[in-house]
Design a protein around this motif. Sequence first.
Motif, PDB file in Angstrom:
ATOM      1  N   ASN A 171       0.843  -1.204   0.000  1.00 13.45           N
ATOM      2  CA  ASN A 171       0.000   0.000   0.000  1.00 13.45           C
ATOM      3  C   ASN A 171       0.872   1.245   0.000  1.00 13.45           C
ATOM      4  OD1 ASN A 171      -2.297  -1.505  -0.171  1.00 13.45           O
ATOM      5  ND2 ASN A 171      -2.858  -1.325   1.987  1.00 13.45           N
ATOM      6  N   LYS A 172       0.699   2.104   1.001  1.00 10.42           N
ATOM      7  CA  LYS A 172       1.485   3.337   1.059  1.00 10.42           C
ATOM      8  C   LYS A 172       2.720   3.196   1.938  1.00 10.42           C
ATOM      9  CE  LYS A 172      -2.601   6.289   0.445  1.00 10.42           C
ATOM     10  NZ  LYS A 172      -3.414   7.384   1.037  1.00 10.42           N
ATOM     11  N   GLY A 173       3.027   1.995   2.316  1.00 12.37           N
ATOM     12  CA  GLY A 173       4.170   1.799   3.200  1.00 12.37           C
ATOM     13  C   GLY A 173       4.821   0.450   2.974  1.00 12.37           C
ATOM     14  N   TYR A 207       4.706  -6.531  10.902  1.00 11.05           N
ATOM     15  CA  TYR A 207       4.185  -5.192  11.145  1.00 11.05           C
ATOM     16  C   TYR A 207       3.936  -4.477   9.822  1.00 11.05           C
ATOM     17  CZ  TYR A 207       5.627  -5.633  16.030  1.00 11.05           C
ATOM     18  OH  TYR A 207       5.765  -6.040  17.333  1.00 11.05           O
ATOM     19  N   GLN A 208       2.950  -3.589   9.852  1.00  8.18           N
ATOM     20  CA  GLN A 208       2.706  -2.716   8.715  1.00  8.18           C
ATOM     21  C   GLN A 208       3.167  -1.320   9.087  1.00  8.18           C
ATOM     22  OE1 GLN A 208      -1.318  -2.611   7.273  1.00  8.18           O
ATOM     23  NE2 GLN A 208      -0.943  -0.912   5.864  1.00  8.18           N
ATOM     24  N   ALA A 209       4.034  -0.752   8.273  1.00  6.53           N
ATOM     25  CA  ALA A 209       4.542   0.603   8.491  1.00  6.53           C
ATOM     26  C   ALA A 209       4.043   1.489   7.365  1.00  6.53           C
ATOM     27  CB  ALA A 209       6.065   0.602   8.538  1.00  6.53           C
ATOM     28  N   GLU A 210       3.296   2.529   7.697  1.00  8.15           N
ATOM     29  CA  GLU A 210       2.769   3.450   6.691  1.00  8.15           C
ATOM     30  C   GLU A 210       3.511   4.770   6.765  1.00  8.15           C
ATOM     31  OE1 GLU A 210      -1.719   3.066   5.822  1.00  8.15           O
ATOM     32  OE2 GLU A 210      -1.538   2.765   7.984  1.00  8.15           O
ATOM     33  N   SER A 241       1.663 -11.173  -3.561  1.00  8.89           N
ATOM     34  CA  SER A 241       1.330 -11.344  -4.968  1.00  8.89           C
ATOM     35  C   SER A 241       1.366  -9.983  -5.649  1.00  8.89           C
ATOM     36  CB  SER A 241      -0.058 -11.969  -5.106  1.00  8.89           C
ATOM     37  OG  SER A 241      -1.041 -11.145  -4.492  1.00  8.89           O
ATOM     38  N   ALA A 242       1.416  -9.985  -6.975  1.00  6.35           N
ATOM     39  CA  ALA A 242       1.556  -8.733  -7.727  1.00  6.35           C
ATOM     40  C   ALA A 242       0.412  -7.768  -7.457  1.00  6.35           C
ATOM     41  CB  ALA A 242       1.663  -9.039  -9.219  1.00  6.35           C
ATOM     42  N   ASP A 243      -0.802  -8.289  -7.228  1.00  3.29           N
ATOM     43  CA  ASP A 243      -1.939  -7.404  -6.964  1.00  3.29           C
ATOM     44  C   ASP A 243      -2.051  -7.000  -5.501  1.00  3.29           C
ATOM     45  OD1 ASP A 243      -2.839  -9.697  -5.702  1.00  3.29           O
ATOM     46  OD2 ASP A 243      -4.473 -10.085  -7.106  1.00  3.29           O
TER      47      ASP A 243
END
Length: 675
Positions: A171-173, A207-210, A241-243
């Motif tokens: 996404n954005k991170g 973890y997700q880092a934005e 995956s690519a998407d």
Amino acid sequence: MKIKKLLLIIFCIGIIIYIVPLNLLSDDLGKANKYYEKYDYKYAIEIYQKVMDKNPTVETAEKLANCYRFTNNSIEAEKAYATVLTFPGFDPINYIYYAGALKQNGKFEQAKRSYLTYAERVPSKSEEAIILANGCDAARIWLENPNLNIEIVNESGFNTDKSDFSPIPYNKGFIFVSDREFIKPESKGSKSSKIYGWTGNPYLKLYQAENVDSEFNGSLKLTLMPEEINDNYHSGPATLSADGNTLYFTKAGVPDKSEMPAKSEDLVFKKAIYYAVKQGGVWAQAVAFPYNKPFEYSVQHPALSADGKTLYFASDMPGTLGGMDIFYSENTGSGWSKPKNCGSEINTKEDEVFPYVRKDGKLYFSSRGHITIGGLDVFSAKGSKEKWTEPENLKAPINSTKDDFGIYYFDDNLTGFLSSNRPGGKGMDDIYQFSERPKEMFFAVQGQVVQKTDGAPMEGVKVYLVNKNTGAEKSLISDENGSFKFDLEKETDYTVRGDLDKYYSRQQGEISTKGTSESTVYNVKFEVEKGEDAYLVRLNNIYYDFDKFNIRKDAEPELEKVLNFMKSTPNVNVELRSHTDARGKATYNMTLSEKRAASAESYLLKKGANKERLSAKGFGETQLLNKCTDGAKCTAADHQLNRRTEFKVVKVDPVMSYVPSYNLYPIFPLISGTQ
């Protein structure tokens, strides 16, 4: 009687004082061994160290040293293995472990001596140990000569004093792995109490880092990936995956209860791969990869090809060459195919882990089994599935003396992320960003005209450079040193030829800058003689990797020139003459040189060379080009000059009064072997 009773009491107290500590020590050792067997090395170290202080034994010393090795503490591992080597009866394999720790600490000469000591102690493994010893020379050279076009920067926004590694864009991170202590927003300040005994830190989580700003500048908003992905044990690293809607990741492979044996409280579960699909913006419950077997082996570090049809991963499943190998499985449309080993070009008897497939299909992975600078090094190879080119070490500064892994390239193929526990970081493993500046390449040919008989320079010889693409021609006159130089253009074929007076015949050589990715200065040498004589002539040299005799890719163009030379001058016979430097045993060097000559001959014969006009011979270290004899102090470049295969004209038909001699090789040649 009172005195006898008193003496008896004192004796009994003494026995108790003597026996009780030994019993306590025995209990402590048993507890430490149990921690060791369950991979809880952090806890085992504390107890083993206390036992060593009171009752040192070789068994305890070895286990303590192993604990430090397994937890990547090379400083303490070096000390601990040095202690092991002071005990009588230690296993000689500890020389290898000690050398590995020394190498990770940048002590290459000491590591080399330890490898060679192992070779002497265990003759059946001497060949492998000598290769490892020779690898120390490569490690030092690579470390001392980093690629100055590559810049490495610690990403402090990601990193803590714990382990942080393997980021991938999302996404954005980014999504990345960490074993930091993390406070969930809904937990009101409470932290997880679950500790991983191997490291003494919390379990790894994804973890997700934005990015807080529109561009990545280290300012990040951090959230824990949901429970569908993170559970009570390890999670990560991952691939998308690519998407961006399917996440494949590593986690502790805890099987279904129906698969659990009756007594499972002491089982240590291996790693496994799971994947989760995002539906309506929410991650669904993760599903197990069908070839997980957490009671038997690990399946980890997933990496998808760009088209999503091939999944690469690391595993010690049956079919490995030893340790962890890189395997692949194909998406058949109805599921994943049975995994296959990527083959011996990629895998070794040591660990190959952390695969990553760049969008152009190039494979990157980390290895301990190929020649490395220290611990895990990052390698690259071209190909797919079971067919690969020989892996290339990315060298410094991408690789260091420590563990380097988890590489990821951005779309420009020049920048990306790297994970490492190299010195100077914030924690155990840190995330680094690397960037490679586009290279400003230059090409030139420089050379000298000399007399064959005595090597004297020849002044006043006219030398021509012909652009074969356009037909344009330049000329120069050799100076008092017999020297000349032309600048070259990229992606161009040239002919270099010299015109002599009536006592000499004309000679020429071919040069091409096509496909050359490094700035290169080609060195050409015309060894000329009077027309009525026939002489030995040296053509293009080729070089070899450490302790190997196979033909490298960069040697193939030179061999093709030899083929063209033989076709264009059918009245000559060529002898392949292979040489080594003076290091190592003379008998071994002679055998190695013979193998190298035979390898070059075999290549030419397969390409159609006439066997009647071709011969091969090895000279070992008997024909050095400089003063680098046994014991002489020489640079790596000096030794490399002696490691060569020469192509010499050994018979010339009288119709041909002169055959040119020329050497073509880069001014910055690839690192060759120590032989």
